[in-house]
Design a protein around this motif. Structure first.
Motif, PDB file in Angstrom:
ATOM      1  N   GLY A  51      23.100  38.357  28.577  1.00  0.00           N
ATOM      2  CA  GLY A  51      22.579  37.936  29.829  1.00  0.00           C
ATOM      3  C   GLY A  51      23.707  37.293  30.687  1.00  0.00           C
ATOM      4  O   GLY A  51      23.638  36.735  31.989  1.00  0.00           O
ATOM      5  N   ARG A  52      25.050  36.977  30.035  1.00  0.00           N
ATOM      6  CA  ARG A  52      25.982  36.204  30.369  1.00  0.00           C
ATOM      7  C   ARG A  52      26.561  36.840  31.885  1.00  0.00           C
ATOM      8  O   ARG A  52      26.831  37.893  31.846  1.00  0.00           O
ATOM      9  CB  ARG A  52      26.808  35.967  29.385  1.00  0.00           C
ATOM     10  N   GLY A  53      26.700  35.834  32.815  1.00  0.00           N
ATOM     11  CA  GLY A  53      27.439  36.586  34.063  1.00  0.00           C
ATOM     12  C   GLY A  53      28.933  36.280  34.225  1.00  0.00           C
ATOM     13  O   GLY A  53      29.336  35.368  33.372  1.00  0.00           O
ATOM     14  N   TYR A  54      29.524  37.048  34.897  1.00  0.00           N
ATOM     15  CA  TYR A  54      31.026  36.660  35.206  1.00  0.00           C
ATOM     16  C   TYR A  54      31.441  36.926  36.403  1.00  0.00           C
ATOM     17  O   TYR A  54      30.685  37.335  37.151  1.00  0.00           O
ATOM     18  CB  TYR A  54      31.817  38.020  34.317  1.00  0.00           C
ATOM     19  N   THR A  55      32.628  35.883  36.655  1.00  0.00           N
ATOM     20  CA  THR A  55      32.658  36.004  38.230  1.00  0.00           C
ATOM     21  C   THR A  55      33.610  36.818  38.585  1.00  0.00           C
ATOM     22  O   THR A  55      34.301  37.602  37.754  1.00  0.00           O
ATOM     23  CB  THR A  55      33.615  34.576  38.268  1.00  0.00           C
ATOM     24  N   THR A  56      33.600  37.449  39.961  1.00  0.00           N
ATOM     25  CA  THR A  56      34.316  38.466  40.380  1.00  0.00           C
ATOM     26  C   THR A  56      35.727  38.225  40.087  1.00  0.00           C
ATOM     27  O   THR A  56      36.660  39.052  40.088  1.00  0.00           O
ATOM     28  CB  THR A  56      33.849  38.586  41.928  1.00  0.00           C
ATOM     29  N   ARG A  57      36.120  36.866  40.146  1.00  0.00           N
ATOM     30  CA  ARG A  57      37.258  36.440  40.165  1.00  0.00           C
ATOM     31  C   ARG A  57      38.113  36.694  38.694  1.00  0.00           C
ATOM     32  O   ARG A  57      39.291  37.449  38.621  1.00  0.00           O
ATOM     33  CB  ARG A  57      37.728  34.889  40.295  1.00  0.00           C
ATOM     34  N   GLU A  58      37.445  36.529  37.910  1.00  0.00           N
ATOM     35  CA  GLU A  58      37.918  36.757  36.318  1.00  0.00           C
ATOM     36  C   GLU A  58      37.939  38.346  36.200  1.00  0.00           C
ATOM     37  O   GLU A  58      38.723  38.789  35.543  1.00  0.00           O
ATOM     38  CB  GLU A  58      37.152  36.054  35.394  1.00  0.00           C
ATOM     39  N   LEU A  59      36.793  39.141  36.762  1.00  0.00           N
ATOM     40  CA  LEU A  59      36.913  40.378  36.507  1.00  0.00           C
ATOM     41  C   LEU A  59      38.073  41.133  37.307  1.00  0.00           C
ATOM     42  O   LEU A  59      38.618  41.940  36.947  1.00  0.00           O
ATOM     43  CB  LEU A  59      35.664  40.945  36.948  1.00  0.00           C
ATOM     44  N   GLU A  60      38.368  40.446  38.396  1.00  0.00           N
ATOM     45  CA  GLU A  60      39.446  40.973  39.302  1.00  0.00           C
ATOM     46  C   GLU A  60      40.522  40.747  38.512  1.00  0.00           C
ATOM     47  O   GLU A  60      41.521  41.709  38.670  1.00  0.00           O
ATOM     48  CB  GLU A  60      39.646  40.357  40.690  1.00  0.00           C
ATOM     49  N   THR A  61      40.908  39.613  37.762  1.00  0.00           N
ATOM     50  CA  THR A  61      42.208  39.613  37.115  1.00  0.00           C
ATOM     51  C   THR A  61      42.340  40.511  36.108  1.00  0.00           C
ATOM     52  O   THR A  61      43.534  41.018  35.764  1.00  0.00           O
ATOM     53  CB  THR A  61      42.383  37.914  36.320  1.00  0.00           C
ATOM     54  N   LEU A  62      41.048  40.694  35.269  1.00  0.00           N
ATOM     55  CA  LEU A  62      41.062  41.719  34.142  1.00  0.00           C
ATOM     56  C   LEU A  62      41.627  43.139  34.603  1.00  0.00           C
ATOM     57  O   LEU A  62      42.297  43.766  33.993  1.00  0.00           O
ATOM     58  CB  LEU A  62      39.796  41.802  33.537  1.00  0.00           C
ATOM     59  N   CYS A  63      40.985  43.578  35.817  1.00  0.00           N
ATOM     60  CA  CYS A  63      41.030  44.898  36.573  1.00  0.00           C
ATOM     61  C   CYS A  63      42.741  45.008  36.792  1.00  0.00           C
ATOM     62  O   CYS A  63      43.401  45.834  36.559  1.00  0.00           O
ATOM     63  CB  CYS A  63      40.285  45.099  37.524  1.00  0.00           C
ATOM     64  N   ALA A  64      43.111  43.858  37.507  1.00  0.00           N
ATOM     65  CA  ALA A  64      44.589  43.866  38.096  1.00  0.00           C
ATOM     66  C   ALA A  64      45.689  44.134  36.863  1.00  0.00           C
ATOM     67  O   ALA A  64      46.738  44.675  37.209  1.00  0.00           O
ATOM     68  CB  ALA A  64      45.019  42.710  38.799  1.00  0.00           C
ATOM     69  N   ASN A  65      45.328  43.604  35.613  1.00  0.00           N
ATOM     70  CA  ASN A  65      46.077  43.870  34.399  1.00  0.00           C
ATOM     71  C   ASN A  65      45.790  45.172  33.814  1.00  0.00           C
ATOM     72  O   ASN A  65      46.503  45.099  32.645  1.00  0.00           O
ATOM     73  CB  ASN A  65      45.894  42.606  33.614  1.00  0.00           C
ATOM     74  N   GLN A  66      44.783  45.690  34.009  1.00  0.00           N
ATOM     75  CA  GLN A  66      44.492  47.075  33.234  1.00  0.00           C
ATOM     76  C   GLN A  66      45.021  48.225  33.822  1.00  0.00           C
ATOM     77  O   GLN A  66      45.096  48.701  35.034  1.00  0.00           O
ATOM     78  CB  GLN A  66      42.928  47.107  33.090  1.00  0.00           C
ATOM     79  N   ASN A  67      45.881  49.000  32.862  1.00  0.00           N
ATOM     80  CA  ASN A  67      46.484  50.297  33.262  1.00  0.00           C
ATOM     81  C   ASN A  67      45.468  51.482  33.246  1.00  0.00           C
ATOM     82  O   ASN A  67      45.731  52.177  34.035  1.00  0.00           O
ATOM     83  CB  ASN A  67      47.703  50.608  32.407  1.00  0.00           C
ATOM     84  N   GLY A  68      44.504  51.494  32.265  1.00  0.00           N
ATOM     85  CA  GLY A  68      43.608  52.560  32.314  1.00  0.00           C
ATOM     86  C   GLY A  68      42.513  52.245  33.380  1.00  0.00           C
ATOM     87  O   GLY A  68      42.560  51.498  33.922  1.00  0.00           O
ATOM     88  N   ILE A  69      41.330  53.156  33.209  1.00  0.00           N
ATOM     89  CA  ILE A  69      40.274  53.103  33.886  1.00  0.00           C
ATOM     90  C   ILE A  69      39.479  51.895  33.475  1.00  0.00           C
ATOM     91  O   ILE A  69      39.299  51.957  32.280  1.00  0.00           O
ATOM     92  CB  ILE A  69      39.477  54.499  33.842  1.00  0.00           C
ATOM     93  N   ILE A  70      38.677  51.310  34.312  1.00  0.00           N
ATOM     94  CA  ILE A  70      37.719  50.126  34.141  1.00  0.00           C
ATOM     95  C   ILE A  70      36.471  50.388  34.709  1.00  0.00           C
ATOM     96  O   ILE A  70      36.334  50.671  35.823  1.00  0.00           O
ATOM     97  CB  ILE A  70      38.231  48.953  34.688  1.00  0.00           C
ATOM     98  N   LEU A  71      35.336  50.500  34.081  1.00  0.00           N
ATOM     99  CA  LEU A  71      33.998  50.995  34.545  1.00  0.00           C
ATOM    100  C   LEU A  71      33.120  49.700  34.473  1.00  0.00           C
ATOM    101  O   LEU A  71      32.740  49.446  33.137  1.00  0.00           O
ATOM    102  CB  LEU A  71      33.341  52.210  33.951  1.00  0.00           C
ATOM    103  N   LEU A  72      33.006  48.934  35.613  1.00  0.00           N
ATOM    104  CA  LEU A  72      32.221  47.812  35.437  1.00  0.00           C
ATOM    105  C   LEU A  72      30.682  48.262  35.489  1.00  0.00           C
ATOM    106  O   LEU A  72      30.067  48.988  36.536  1.00  0.00           O
ATOM    107  CB  LEU A  72      32.537  46.910  36.621  1.00  0.00           C
ATOM    108  N   ASP A  73      30.023  48.121  34.409  1.00  0.00           N
ATOM    109  CA  ASP A  73      28.555  48.465  34.392  1.00  0.00           C
ATOM    110  C   ASP A  73      27.662  47.460  34.935  1.00  0.00           C
ATOM    111  O   ASP A  73      27.243  46.482  34.045  1.00  0.00           O
ATOM    112  CB  ASP A  73      28.261  48.880  33.017  1.00  0.00           C
ATOM    113  N   GLU A  74      27.161  47.440  36.087  1.00  0.00           N
ATOM    114  CA  GLU A  74      26.422  46.495  36.737  1.00  0.00           C
ATOM    115  C   GLU A  74      24.937  46.731  36.852  1.00  0.00           C
ATOM    116  O   GLU A  74      24.291  46.711  37.758  1.00  0.00           O
ATOM    117  CB  GLU A  74      26.867  46.284  38.242  1.00  0.00           C
ATOM    118  N   ALA A  75      24.350  47.212  35.507  1.00  0.00           N
ATOM    119  CA  ALA A  75      22.988  47.655  35.622  1.00  0.00           C
ATOM    120  C   ALA A  75      22.258  46.367  36.026  1.00  0.00           C
ATOM    121  O   ALA A  75      20.805  46.616  36.420  1.00  0.00           O
ATOM    122  CB  ALA A  75      22.788  48.161  34.115  1.00  0.00           C
TER     123      ALA A  75
END
Ligand SMILES: Cc1ncc(COP(=O)(O)O)c(C=O)c1O
Length: 373
Positions: free
Chosen positions: A175-199
């Motif tokens: 149930g824990r939420g994550y901020t768009t900012r922290e997800l953005e940092t993760l995405c910016a550092n990732q070379n492969g595909i990231i799928l954010l599952d926002e069910a």
């Protein structure tokens, strides 16, 4: 017939285990995160109006009406969207498009890696196994937060080149939420595909849809199951860069989304106000239930979803709480995995269901000798 007709990979596969689906009078089903509210009356009417001789026709193969409405809601083109038979289908398509099965001819492990945080949605490892891929589960922090990028780099377990990384946001089952900012940092550092599952994004304070339209390697998946009360209809979608989405379209079934599901989804998008009120209703009952359980000695993990993840008081183990609820005709979810075995996941039901849930919780306390609550 020859022996061993089943592929070895399938023979040893542990399949996904859905929550129990039982229907009994008096049963409170808080185990599959189904919403307690019905689809909007107009949506039900539109589905009913579609049940006639037209059922003999094939549906629109690309769910165009739904995609057009979603495109206008998310500020993108319909080419940025694929609609699936539930978001589960979208996740499966992503594994098939982006991840190479392990093979002696491929000596790049990252190309065959499905990566995800642990705990998160328990379908991801199953999809990886089905695809014959490698799994890289990376532990979340003890409060189920995502480690910052520097820490991921330092610890060395995270694969920044993994072919496909799933991030459940907000997280399930915690149930824990994550901020768009922290997800953005993760995405910016990732070379492969990231799928954010926002069910569960509709029950959260923020969502990261903007990232799917900003990064070349980011996809965001959503479902109509939870927010739009359409579990029965099986419909979800994914948003992302056109070239990634068109690759997913290449391999999906020709008519992957049935016609009534398309009608239901399209109609739902015309009545967003109705659903918005229900999101607020869920949040209100979530706060009330969390407060009550905390006052009774449960640890309630802060939730941004339509369920809560709780550590029940140790008069019983979580497993025995789960069994005690079962005896009281309350279905909740419990997993045996070491990192979550002390928790129960409880979906937020209607106000009436949660009042009854509280009564049955008090009964469990009483039956275990705790009388002064
Ligand atoms: C995190 C997460 N993603 C995806 C899904 C799948 O939803 P759908 O019903 O759209 O297949 C679920 C369902 O429980 C979920 O919990």
């Amino acid at each position: 017939m020859k022996k061993n007709v089943i592929r070895p990979l399938i023979q040893k596969l542990n399949p996904y285990v859905p929550g129990e689906q039982i229907n009994l009078p008096g049963l409170i089903r808080l185990n599959t995160n189904e919403p307690p509210y019905a689809p909007a009356p107009e949506v039900l009417a539109r589905i009913k109006d579609s049940v006639d001789a037209r059922l003999r026709r094939y549906p629109n193969p690309t769910s165009d009406e739904v995609r057009e409405k979603l495109a206008s809601i998310h500020g993108c083109k319909k080419e940025n969207i694929l609609v699936g038979n539930g978001s589960d289908e979208v996740l499966e398509l992503a594994v098939r498009v982006f991840v190479e099965p392990i093979s002696p001819s491929i000596n790049d492990n990252s190309a065959s890696t499905v990566q995800y945080f642990d705990p998160s949605y328990s379908l991801y490892p199953v999809l990886a196994d089905i695809a014959g891929a490698l799994k890289n589960p990376v532990p979340l922090l003890s409060d189920f937060g995502i480690p910052i990028t520097e820490q991921l780099k330092l610890e060395g377990k995270w694969d920044f080149n993994a072919a496909l990384t799933f991030v459940t946001t907000p997280n399930a089952p915690t149930g824990r939420g994550y901020t768009t900012r922290e997800l953005e940092t993760l995405c910016a550092n990732q070379n492969g595909i990231i799928l954010l599952d926002e069910a569960y994004a509709n029950f959260a304070e923020e969502n990261a849809m903007s990232l799917a339209l900003k990064f070349p390697n980011v996809l965001v998946a959503r479902t109509f199951s939870k927010a739009y009360a359409l579990c029965f209809q099986r419909i979800g979608y994914v948003v992302g860069p056109e070239n990634l989405i068109s690759s997913l379209h290449k391999i999906r079934g020709s008519y992957n989304v049935n016609g009534l599901a398309q009608v239901a989804a399209s109609a739902s998008l015309d009545y967003l106000n109705y659903y918005q009120k229900n999101f607020e209703y869920i949040k209100k009952i979530r706060a009330k239930t969390s407060e009550w359980l905390s006052s009774k000695g449960f640890y309630v993990n802060p939730s941004q979803t339509n369920f809560i993840f709780v550590k029940p008081p140790n008069i019983l183990t979580a497993e025995n709480w789960y069994k005690a609820y079962h005896k009281k005709n309350v279905l909740v979810r419990w997993w045996r995995y070491p990192n979550v075995k002390d928790y129960l996941r409880i979906s937020i039901g209607s106000e009436e269901e949660m009042i009854e849930f509280r009564k049955r919780t008090l009964d469990i306390f009483k039956e275990n000798g705790i009388l002064n609550l």
